[in-house]
Design an enzyme around this catalytic site. Structure first.
Site, mmCIF file in Angstrom:
data_model
loop_
_atom_site.group_PDB
_atom_site.id
_atom_site.type_symbol
_atom_site.label_atom_id
_atom_site.label_comp_id
_atom_site.label_asym_id
_atom_site.label_seq_id
_atom_site.Cartn_x
_atom_site.Cartn_y
_atom_site.Cartn_z
ATOM 1 N N LYS A 103 39.698 39.293 43.896
ATOM 2 C CA LYS A 103 40.170 38.542 42.728
ATOM 3 C C LYS A 103 41.643 38.775 42.397
ATOM 4 C CE LYS A 103 35.899 37.483 40.426
ATOM 5 N NZ LYS A 103 34.870 38.278 41.168
ATOM 6 N N GLU A 125 38.824 34.097 31.418
ATOM 7 C CA GLU A 125 37.410 34.352 31.166
ATOM 8 C C GLU A 125 36.930 35.312 32.246
ATOM 9 O OE1 GLU A 125 38.319 31.859 33.150
ATOM 10 O OE2 GLU A 125 37.050 32.471 34.826
ATOM 11 N N SER A 396 33.693 41.148 49.958
ATOM 12 C CA SER A 396 34.528 40.676 48.844
ATOM 13 C C SER A 396 34.908 41.772 47.861
ATOM 14 C CB SER A 396 33.824 39.529 48.115
ATOM 15 O OG SER A 396 32.545 39.917 47.650
#
Ligand SMILES: *Cc1c(COP(=O)(O)O)cnc(C)c1O
Length: 416
Positions: A103, A125, A396
């Site tokens: 991310k 968010e 990930s």
């Protein structure tokens, strides 16, 4: 940073893609100028030399890119003892990126874009808290104030990430409406953006939302696939199949992108959360069991009932607990370019344990869904190819944030 294959380099307009009937902008009138402004910035700032140079520098010196490719031979043999289905199992190690997941690639790119656009404040968010941490990190690094909306349930079950965000100087705003999870946090963030659009940049956390967010996020995450493809070509060769878990779909589209058009022979697999099972109403298998609908500003697949009411999703992993999915995945499913499978909570928990014991890697529960599907994908690919397959899996993120959940399950099962 290892130079990505020059042929994979993106040029301005190519960033702004369309996805068949999917995507678009289903938003309040008041947001249209802001989305137009963002779209212009995506077309002009993103490909500019100055932006590219700064982002590449930060990805290398701050995030720690390129992340390595790890050959998981022991895991391969544990899944396929005979060696008849898996020739090689390669892991793209996004868990080694700063903050522990993919991310940060997106958050850093967007906060850098916000600064170039002259925005004075960042909002975001978050579900699991990973995107909130990544955004708070990027905002701290670039000196911008940051407010993060998070569902009240997620604030509770992801306490360590809430503490991280606060330490990083962000304000965490618990959202008490609806199911008090990710979709409600996204609604609140959109509401804030409508009110403060002139000064505020909304950093979306996955390849979802209204145009141009899905294209922007995919462009910022394509570094995963560009690096992985170059690393494969330089060593073990192109994979036969690429596997990633799918929440909103950003790590999956990021690793798929490098292969999508250039390597039509490389199979692409996304893995969704089947929660307690596809025959229950407690899952997050949007592409598998959802239907066409609008959620958070875009047409895609959504989980909804006969009346079109959005259903609540469930997954043991907060990052996959979302009743929508990015529009590009909807298109890839319909065209057949990618296939989408599922893994249950129990299968994901078992995969965490297997990967930890065979490779010494504590993977995130989200990530574990991709690993849980490897046996089925290996069997399918070996059948298609008539030989053992080379698999590339997107690791990930790391599982430290899930320790409380993992400990509860270990206790419940009385496992050693
Ligand atoms: C958030 C998250 C995901 C799911 O998000 P995508 O946008 O689908 O990639 C997957 N893995 C990890 C580790 C995450 O933190």
């Amino acid at each position: 940073m290892a130079p990505a294959d020059p042929g994979a380099a993106s040029e301005g307009e190519a960033v702004l893609r369309t996805y068949g009937p999917y995507g678009g902008r289903f938003v309040a009138e008041t947001l249209v100028p802001a989305l137009d402004e963002l779209e212009r910035a995506v077309a002009t700032v993103l490909p500019s030399e100055a932006y590219r140079r700064e982002l590449d520098r930060l990805l290398r010196d701050y995030v720690g890119r390129p992340t390595p490719l790890t050959d998981a031979a022991r895991l391969a043999r544990a899944i396929d003892p005979e060696g008849s289905q898996i020739e090689r199992l390669l892991l793209k190690r996004e868990d080694l990126a700063h903050t522990g997941a993919h991310k940060i690639n997106n958050a850093l790119g967007q906060v850098l874009l916000a600064r170039a656009m002259g925005k004075a404040r960042i909002i975001a968010e978050t579900g699991a808290g990973q995107h909130g941490v990544a955004t708070a990190t990027a905002a701290a690094l670039l000196g911008l104030p940051c407010d993060v909306y998070q569902g009240a349930i997620d604030v509770e079950r992801q306490a360590p990430n809430v503490a991280r965000m606060r330490l990083l100087g962000a304000r965490v705003i618990p959202v008490e409406s609806g199911s008090r999870t990710l979709k409600d946090a996204m609604n609140e963030a959109l509401r804030d953006w409508v009110t403060n659009v002139a000064t505020t940049y909304y950093c979306v956390g996955s390849a979802a939302g209204p145009r141009p967010y899905p294209a922007l996020v995919a462009e910022l995450q394509r570094v995963i696939g560009d690096e992985a493809r170059a690393q494969c070509v330089a060593g073990p060769g192109l994979p036969d199949a690429v596997v990633a878990c799918v929440g909103g779909g950003s790590n999956a589209i990021g690793i798929f992108r490098a292969f999508l058009e250039r390597d039509p022979g490389v199979a692409l697999f996304g893995v969704e959360a089947a929660g307690l099972g596809l025959d229950t109403d407690r899952h997050a298998a949007t592409l598998t069991l959802g239907r066409r609908g609008v959620l958070h500003g875009a047409l895609s697949y959504v989980l909804c009932d006969d009346a079109g009411q959005i259903q609540e999703a469930h997954s043991v992993s907060a990052g996959l607990d979302y009743p929508g999915v990015g529009p590009e995945h909807a298109h890839l499913k319909d065209t057949g370019r990618a296939a989408y499978l599922t893994a249950t909570d129990a299968e994901a928990l078992a995969a965490v344990r297997l990967v930890a014991r065979t490779e010494g890697l504590l993977i995130a529960l989200e990530t574990a869904h991709a690993f849980a599907a490897i046996p089925a994908i290996a069997a399918r690919e070996a059948g298609r190819l008539g030989r053992p397959a080379r698999l590339l899996v997107c690791l990930s993120g790391r599982g430290d944030k899930d320790l409380a959940t993992l400990m509860a399950h270990l206790d419940a099962e009385g496992a050693s």
